[in-house]
Write a protein that holds these residues in place. Structure first.
Motif, mmCIF file in Angstrom:
data_model
loop_
_atom_site.group_PDB
_atom_site.id
_atom_site.type_symbol
_atom_site.label_atom_id
_atom_site.label_comp_id
_atom_site.label_asym_id
_atom_site.label_seq_id
_atom_site.Cartn_x
_atom_site.Cartn_y
_atom_site.Cartn_z
ATOM 1 N N LYS A 1 -6.874 8.530 10.095
ATOM 2 C CA LYS A 1 -6.453 9.804 9.512
ATOM 3 C C LYS A 1 -6.097 9.654 8.038
ATOM 4 N N ASN A 2 -5.676 8.422 7.650
ATOM 5 C CA ASN A 2 -5.283 8.218 6.257
ATOM 6 C C ASN A 2 -5.354 6.730 5.896
ATOM 7 N N ARG A 3 -5.193 6.454 4.625
ATOM 8 C CA ARG A 3 -5.255 5.079 4.123
ATOM 9 C C ARG A 3 -4.141 4.215 4.698
ATOM 10 N N SER A 4 -2.960 4.792 4.863
ATOM 11 C CA SER A 4 -1.815 4.010 5.347
ATOM 12 C C SER A 4 -2.081 3.412 6.724
ATOM 13 N N GLU A 5 -2.640 4.213 7.651
ATOM 14 C CA GLU A 5 -2.939 3.701 8.991
ATOM 15 C C GLU A 5 -3.927 2.538 8.923
ATOM 16 N N ALA A 6 -4.971 2.699 8.137
ATOM 17 C CA ALA A 6 -5.989 1.657 8.011
ATOM 18 C C ALA A 6 -5.399 0.401 7.376
ATOM 19 N N PHE A 7 -4.611 0.593 6.344
ATOM 20 C CA PHE A 7 -4.003 -0.543 5.652
ATOM 21 C C PHE A 7 -3.062 -1.309 6.586
ATOM 22 N N ARG A 8 -2.245 -0.589 7.374
ATOM 23 C CA ARG A 8 -1.335 -1.244 8.333
ATOM 24 C C ARG A 8 -2.115 -2.078 9.343
#
Length: 178
Positions: free
Chosen positions: A32-39
Motif C-alpha cells: 500500500k505504501n513505501r513504509s510497508e515495503a521498506f519494513r
C-alpha cells in the motif's frame, strides 16, 4: 492492529531512478505504501544468516539443486541429513529433469549447526546450488542468551538448545542390489 507498534519516522534520500524502481516493485508486490515495503525489506535483511549469531535458535530452509547421477552423491546427501536429524523437520524432493533434483529441507535448531550442515552440502561434488534461508529467530532464546552473557560474559549452559527442534523418528526401506 490490536497491538499498535510505536513508529519512528525518519527521512531517506534515494536517487530518482532507484526510487522509481522501488515504486514499481511496491506496485508489483501489492504494498500500500513505501513504509510497508521498506519494513519488510529490513526484516528480511535482519534474518540473513550472516546477520545472526551462531548460537541463536532459528527455523528456515536449506534449498539445493544437484545432479543425482554424480557417483554416491544422493547417498552422501542422505547421510548428511541423517547426521543432522535433530535439526531437520521435513524435506521435499522434486525431480527437475532427467539429471537434476531439487531438495528443500525444513530446518529448526542452532544456527551454527545449520550453517555447518549447509556448508557440508554445498561443497559436495555435483551440488549445483545450496542456500540456507532463515525465516524465524527464537526471540526467547535470544533474550535468554543476552541476559546470561550480560551477567557473567558466558552463555548459560543450562539452556536447552534443541527445545522444539522437531524431534522425530522415521525409518527407510532400501532395496538391495541383488
Amino acid at each position: 492492529m490490536a497491538d499498535k507498534e510505536d513508529l519512528t519516522r525518519f527521512g531517506v534520500a534515494f536517487p530518482t531512478l532507484l526510487i522509481e524502481q522501488f515504486d514499481q516493485y511496491i506496485e508489483e508486490q501489492g504494498y500500500k505504501n513505501r513504509s510497508e515495503a521498506f519494513r519488510d525489506l529490513v526484516r528480511k535483511t535482519l534474518l540473513q544468516p550472516s546477520a545472526l549469531q551462531s548460537d541463536q535458535d532459528v527455523a528456515g530452509t536449506i534449498v539445493m539443486v544437484y545432479d543425482h547421477h554424480i557417483s554416491d552423491l544422493p547417498i552422501r546427501l542422505m547421510e548428511l541429513q541423517h547426521e543432522a536429524h535433530h535439526d531437520i523437520i521435513s524435506n521435499m524432493h522434486v525431480h527437475l529433469n532427467h539429471d537434476q533434483c531439487l531438495e528443500v529441507i525444513a530446518v529448526r535448531g542452532n544456527l551454527g549447526r545449520l550453517r555447518h550442515l549447509h556448508q557440508q552440502i554445498q561443497v559436495q561434488k555435483g551440488v549445483l546450488y545450496a542456500e540456507l534461508s532463515v525465516t524465524y529467530v527464537d526471540e526467547l532464546n535470544k533474550l535468554a542468551h543476552a541476559q546470561s552473557r550480560s551477567q557473567d560474559g558466558n552463555p548459560d549452559q543450562s539452556l536447552d538448545h534443541n527445545q522444539g527442534a522437531g524431534q522425530h523418528g522415521h525409518s527407510h526401506h532400501h532395496r538391495s542390489a541383488e
